[in-house]
Motif scaffolding. Structure first.
Motif, PDB file in Angstrom:
ATOM      1  N   ARG A 155      22.906  10.569 -38.675  1.00  0.00           N
ATOM      2  CA  ARG A 155      21.614  10.569 -39.099  1.00  0.00           C
ATOM      3  C   ARG A 155      21.491  10.464 -40.507  1.00  0.00           C
ATOM      4  O   ARG A 155      22.371  10.651 -41.530  1.00  0.00           O
ATOM      5  CB  ARG A 155      21.024  12.066 -38.681  1.00  0.00           C
ATOM      6  N   ASN A 156      20.415  10.016 -40.981  1.00  0.00           N
ATOM      7  CA  ASN A 156      19.969  10.046 -42.320  1.00  0.00           C
ATOM      8  C   ASN A 156      18.655  10.564 -42.517  1.00  0.00           C
ATOM      9  O   ASN A 156      17.794  10.332 -42.054  1.00  0.00           O
ATOM     10  CB  ASN A 156      20.118   8.786 -43.077  1.00  0.00           C
ATOM     11  N   ILE A 157      18.279  11.608 -43.650  1.00  0.00           N
ATOM     12  CA  ILE A 157      16.973  11.743 -43.981  1.00  0.00           C
ATOM     13  C   ILE A 157      16.775  11.620 -45.704  1.00  0.00           C
ATOM     14  O   ILE A 157      17.804  11.555 -46.380  1.00  0.00           O
ATOM     15  CB  ILE A 157      16.323  13.129 -43.908  1.00  0.00           C
ATOM     16  N   GLY A 158      15.574  10.822 -45.903  1.00  0.00           N
ATOM     17  CA  GLY A 158      15.449  10.491 -47.311  1.00  0.00           C
ATOM     18  C   GLY A 158      13.804  10.550 -47.488  1.00  0.00           C
ATOM     19  O   GLY A 158      13.140  10.227 -46.522  1.00  0.00           O
ATOM     20  N   ILE A 159      13.446  11.008 -48.797  1.00  0.00           N
ATOM     21  CA  ILE A 159      12.080  10.952 -48.973  1.00  0.00           C
ATOM     22  C   ILE A 159      11.647   9.698 -49.494  1.00  0.00           C
ATOM     23  O   ILE A 159      12.312   8.916 -50.160  1.00  0.00           O
ATOM     24  CB  ILE A 159      11.513  12.045 -50.115  1.00  0.00           C
ATOM     25  N   ARG A 160      10.785   9.022 -48.680  1.00  0.00           N
ATOM     26  CA  ARG A 160      10.095   7.649 -49.074  1.00  0.00           C
ATOM     27  C   ARG A 160       8.752   7.615 -48.991  1.00  0.00           C
ATOM     28  O   ARG A 160       8.181   8.230 -48.142  1.00  0.00           O
ATOM     29  CB  ARG A 160      10.572   6.603 -48.145  1.00  0.00           C
ATOM     30  N   ARG A 161       8.222   6.802 -50.015  1.00  0.00           N
ATOM     31  CA  ARG A 161       6.778   6.645 -49.951  1.00  0.00           C
ATOM     32  C   ARG A 161       6.213   5.962 -48.554  1.00  0.00           C
ATOM     33  O   ARG A 161       7.020   5.205 -48.149  1.00  0.00           O
ATOM     34  CB  ARG A 161       6.130   5.966 -51.223  1.00  0.00           C
ATOM     35  N   CYS A 162       4.888   6.460 -48.353  1.00  0.00           N
ATOM     36  CA  CYS A 162       4.510   5.788 -46.961  1.00  0.00           C
ATOM     37  C   CYS A 162       3.126   5.507 -47.024  1.00  0.00           C
ATOM     38  O   CYS A 162       2.343   6.299 -46.741  1.00  0.00           O
ATOM     39  CB  CYS A 162       4.825   7.088 -46.126  1.00  0.00           C
ATOM     40  N   ILE A 172       6.571   1.138 -46.175  1.00  0.00           N
ATOM     41  CA  ILE A 172       7.608   2.016 -46.384  1.00  0.00           C
ATOM     42  C   ILE A 172       8.350   1.231 -47.527  1.00  0.00           C
ATOM     43  O   ILE A 172       8.265   0.067 -47.479  1.00  0.00           O
ATOM     44  CB  ILE A 172       8.603   2.488 -45.295  1.00  0.00           C
ATOM     45  N   LEU A 173       8.891   1.983 -48.509  1.00  0.00           N
ATOM     46  CA  LEU A 173       9.550   1.342 -49.576  1.00  0.00           C
ATOM     47  C   LEU A 173      11.068   1.637 -49.513  1.00  0.00           C
ATOM     48  O   LEU A 173      11.515   2.930 -49.664  1.00  0.00           O
ATOM     49  CB  LEU A 173       8.964   1.812 -51.020  1.00  0.00           C
ATOM     50  N   PHE A 174      12.021   0.674 -49.193  1.00  0.00           N
ATOM     51  CA  PHE A 174      13.164   0.880 -49.471  1.00  0.00           C
ATOM     52  C   PHE A 174      13.715   0.513 -50.832  1.00  0.00           C
ATOM     53  O   PHE A 174      13.808  -0.885 -50.944  1.00  0.00           O
ATOM     54  CB  PHE A 174      14.031   0.353 -48.367  1.00  0.00           C
ATOM     55  N   GLY A 175      13.872   1.399 -51.693  1.00  0.00           N
ATOM     56  CA  GLY A 175      14.325   0.983 -53.087  1.00  0.00           C
ATOM     57  C   GLY A 175      15.694   0.650 -53.043  1.00  0.00           C
ATOM     58  O   GLY A 175      15.957  -0.595 -53.025  1.00  0.00           O
ATOM     59  N   ALA A 176      16.495   1.535 -53.732  1.00  0.00           N
ATOM     60  CA  ALA A 176      18.054   1.054 -53.908  1.00  0.00           C
ATOM     61  C   ALA A 176      18.550   0.839 -52.506  1.00  0.00           C
ATOM     62  O   ALA A 176      18.328   1.580 -51.663  1.00  0.00           O
ATOM     63  CB  ALA A 176      18.626   2.517 -54.747  1.00  0.00           C
ATOM     64  N   ASP A 178      21.535   0.656 -51.706  1.00  0.00           N
ATOM     65  CA  ASP A 178      22.751   1.485 -51.377  1.00  0.00           C
ATOM     66  C   ASP A 178      22.320   2.768 -50.601  1.00  0.00           C
ATOM     67  O   ASP A 178      23.363   3.507 -50.519  1.00  0.00           O
ATOM     68  CB  ASP A 178      23.624   1.589 -52.755  1.00  0.00           C
ATOM     69  N   ARG A 179      21.113   3.287 -50.644  1.00  0.00           N
ATOM     70  CA  ARG A 179      20.744   4.448 -50.141  1.00  0.00           C
ATOM     71  C   ARG A 179      20.789   4.272 -48.399  1.00  0.00           C
ATOM     72  O   ARG A 179      20.918   3.260 -47.931  1.00  0.00           O
ATOM     73  CB  ARG A 179      19.339   4.934 -50.287  1.00  0.00           C
ATOM     74  N   GLY A 180      21.196   5.501 -47.889  1.00  0.00           N
ATOM     75  CA  GLY A 180      21.313   5.739 -46.357  1.00  0.00           C
ATOM     76  C   GLY A 180      20.402   5.062 -45.676  1.00  0.00           C
ATOM     77  O   GLY A 180      20.713   4.535 -44.624  1.00  0.00           O
ATOM     78  N   GLY A 181      18.926   5.239 -45.879  1.00  0.00           N
ATOM     79  CA  GLY A 181      17.854   4.771 -45.010  1.00  0.00           C
ATOM     80  C   GLY A 181      17.894   3.373 -45.263  1.00  0.00           C
ATOM     81  O   GLY A 181      17.786   2.377 -44.318  1.00  0.00           O
ATOM     82  N   ALA A 182      18.148   2.865 -46.470  1.00  0.00           N
ATOM     83  CA  ALA A 182      18.232   1.355 -46.624  1.00  0.00           C
ATOM     84  C   ALA A 182      19.367   0.488 -46.003  1.00  0.00           C
ATOM     85  O   ALA A 182      19.152  -0.535 -45.407  1.00  0.00           O
ATOM     86  CB  ALA A 182      17.974   0.754 -48.159  1.00  0.00           C
ATOM     87  N   ASP A 218      25.039  14.689 -44.096  1.00  0.00           N
ATOM     88  CA  ASP A 218      23.996  14.732 -43.399  1.00  0.00           C
ATOM     89  C   ASP A 218      23.045  15.916 -44.231  1.00  0.00           C
ATOM     90  O   ASP A 218      23.396  17.245 -44.363  1.00  0.00           O
ATOM     91  CB  ASP A 218      24.231  15.436 -41.779  1.00  0.00           C
ATOM     92  N   GLU A 219      21.881  15.519 -44.642  1.00  0.00           N
ATOM     93  CA  GLU A 219      21.266  16.465 -45.613  1.00  0.00           C
ATOM     94  C   GLU A 219      20.718  17.730 -45.148  1.00  0.00           C
ATOM     95  O   GLU A 219      20.754  18.690 -45.675  1.00  0.00           O
ATOM     96  CB  GLU A 219      19.960  15.687 -46.235  1.00  0.00           C
ATOM     97  N   LEU A 220      20.597  17.393 -43.639  1.00  0.00           N
ATOM     98  CA  LEU A 220      19.751  18.704 -42.905  1.00  0.00           C
ATOM     99  C   LEU A 220      21.194  19.708 -42.645  1.00  0.00           C
ATOM    100  O   LEU A 220      20.836  21.000 -42.658  1.00  0.00           O
ATOM    101  CB  LEU A 220      19.320  18.213 -41.530  1.00  0.00           C
TER     102      LEU A 220
END
Ligand SMILES: Cc1cc2nc3c(=O)[nH]c(=O)nc-3n(C[C@H](O)[C@H](O)[C@H](O)COP(=O)(O)O)c2cc1C
Length: 482
Positions: A155-162, A172-176, A178-182, A218-220
């Motif tokens: 699992r991954n959690i990340g704050i992303r604008r929506c 949704i914006l996948f910026g960088a 190399d981030r988990g969600g991207a 896992d951030e949680l």
């Protein structure tokens, strides 16, 4: 003390003078954003409080809260359960990284008290604010996004604008990249499959503080480690994902791979508007929520903001741990990610330099930790300097740096994708590159004595100030090497 959800947390904040409800009717399309901005533009850090709105024009019974996670160091410390100083905050975050507690699955949770599926889904019924009125492309949520790696199931959690775009679609914006969600998004795209995702709005503040953590954790579980108690999760109704059971609102759906739409612009953490280009679309299958749900926003945009405060608290803690525990580097004294850079552009490190190459080793270890986009300025100085004091930082730059010898530029690195100085007109997202600058601000040889009276003399004078018949002094500020 672990807070189960947003509601008991708001009560504690209110009791401690760090949260206030507004009863005046407000317009979500300009007024909520403008009022919340005052937290960071018109209040000193120590007096900042979060604000809730419960009389929103056109949304009878709707509630929006903002500034309730990271308006001040005092608020972050209250969430983490520690003293409001950076050392304690860093220790608490590191304790969660080092001793994570896995979330536990439970059968039911308040986040699913009310359920809307299919044609009954209507995002426009939620009072979602416009954060930078007249400049944002529309209303935006700033939620936690939950996804799973299609190969490993992690699992991954990340704050992303929506960006709320219609009754059942968001952007949704996948910026960088190399981030988990991207990375999850890229893997699903390569498979030609839509990506199941869930949006989590409102919860225990620690979940929001740890969300910008690096891929791999896992951030949680890290949040559980900090709380000392596992976060309870429930299964989503329509996608194979689990979400925090005590959240306010859950939005389930899929990030589509077969078409894109314009997304943004949105007021970003750099202090500039950003975006307004093609981006992925999230199609919503199901909304579940508590009775009388609260929409919680995280204040970003021009720094300082909750975004810069969150990034600072978490990134500093993670970097200190990485340099000292993972790389086992000696002599690291303190790190400080400046809030004017949103916590990701300018970094100061103070250290006891012990051998030749020690400064470079620290700088490159830092870049290795964050990926090459974060921190285009890395300044490293001796451990006698308080790098949290802006005047001392300027003093060091003035007198301990010789520009032709002490500055290294590393061209054509990755750049924070929202940094306007990297976005030359005509470039596409894929072409953006940046530069890193490492400034060795340590003393390279023995320096003369500091031109201040000796420490014991100044202390003596300060201790006996009353004898001189003069008005009271403020704090005695001295460089450590007097
Ligand atoms: C308030 C706030 C908003 C953010 N918005 C975004 C965003 O829209 N897109 C993005 O890629 N990162 C955004 N970030 C940064 C990500 O949260 C950060 O890169 C994090 O590492 C992503 O999580 P992940 O690495 O687990 O995927 C935001 C951070 C904060 C604090």
């Amino acid at each position: 003390m672990a807070y189960e959800s947003l509601r008991p947390w708001l009560q504690v904040l209110e009791q401690q003078g760090m949260f206030k409800w507004v009863d005046k009717e407000v317009d979500k399309d300009w007024e909520i954003g403008a009022v919340l901005r005052m937290i960071f533009r018109a209040m000193d850090e120590d007096s900042r409080y979060g604000i809730g709105f419960r009389n929103i024009k056109g949304f009878k019974g709707g509630r929006v809260v903002g500034g309730v996670v990271a308006s001040s160091r005092k608020m972050i410390a209250a969430a983490l359960g520690c003293e409001p100083n950076l050392e304690n905050i860093h220790e608490r975050v590191t304790s969660g990284i080092n001793a994570p507690i896995e979330p536990v699955l439970v059968d039911s949770g308040p986040c699913q008290e009310v359920i809307f599926r299919g044609d009954d889904v209507d995002l426009t019924k939620l009072p979602v604010p416009i954060w930078t009125p007249e400049k944002d492309a529309g209303p935006y949520l700033t939620p936690l996004w939950v996804t799973k790696d299609p190969d490993t199931g992690r699992r991954n959690i990340g704050i992303r604008r929506c960006q709320v775009k219609s009754k059942n679609t968001t952007g949704i914006l996948f910026g960088a990249p190399d981030r988990g969600g991207a990375i999850h998004h890229k893997k699903y795209k390569e498979r030609g499959e839509h990506m199941p995702a869930a949006i989590v709005i409102g919860g225990d503040p620690i979940q929001y503080l740890v969300a910008p953590a690096r891929y791999g954790a896992d951030e949680l579980a890290v949040a559980g480690g900090i709380r000392g108690e596992a976060i309870e999760m429930v299964k989503c109704k329509t996608v194979d994902l689990e979400v925090p059971a005590h959240a306010e609102i859950i939005i389930e759906g899929e990030v589509l791979m077969d078409h894109t739409e314009p997304e943004g612009p949105f007021g970003e953490f750099t202090g500039y508007m950003a975006g307004g280009r093609e981006g992925p679309v999230f199609r919503v299958n199901c909304i579940t929520h508590r009775k009388d749900p609260i929409v919680m926003g995280v204040i970003s945009q021009f720094p300082p903001s909750e975004s810069s405060m969150i990034k600072r608290a978490l990134l500093e803690a993670g970097l200190k741990k990485h340099l000292t525990e993972d790389l086992n580097l000696p002599g690291i004294h303190d790190v400080h990610a400046l809030e004017a850079g949103g916590g990701t552009a300018t970094l100061w490190i103070s250290m006891k330099k012990m051998y030749s190459g020690h400064v470079d080793q620290t700088a490159f270890g830092t870049m290795g930790h964050f990926g090459m986009s974060y921190f285009k300025w890395i300044v490293i100085c001796d451990d006698d300097i308080d790098i949290n004091d802006p005047f001392m930082r300027d003093w060091v730059m003035a007198w301990r740096v010789r520009p032709d010898k002490d500055i290294k530029t590393i061209p054509n690195t990755a750049s924070v994708e929202l940094d306007p100085s990297s976005f030359e007109p005509g470039l596409t997202q894929a072409d953006i590159s940046g530069t890193k600058m490492v400034i060795d601000a340590t003393k390279k040889w023995d320096y003369p004595a500091v031109s201040l009276p000796p420490l014991d003399k100044m202390r003596d004078v300060a201790d006996n100030w009353g004898d001189y018949g003069l008005p009271d002094l403020d704090e005695l500020k001295l460089p450590r090497e007097v």
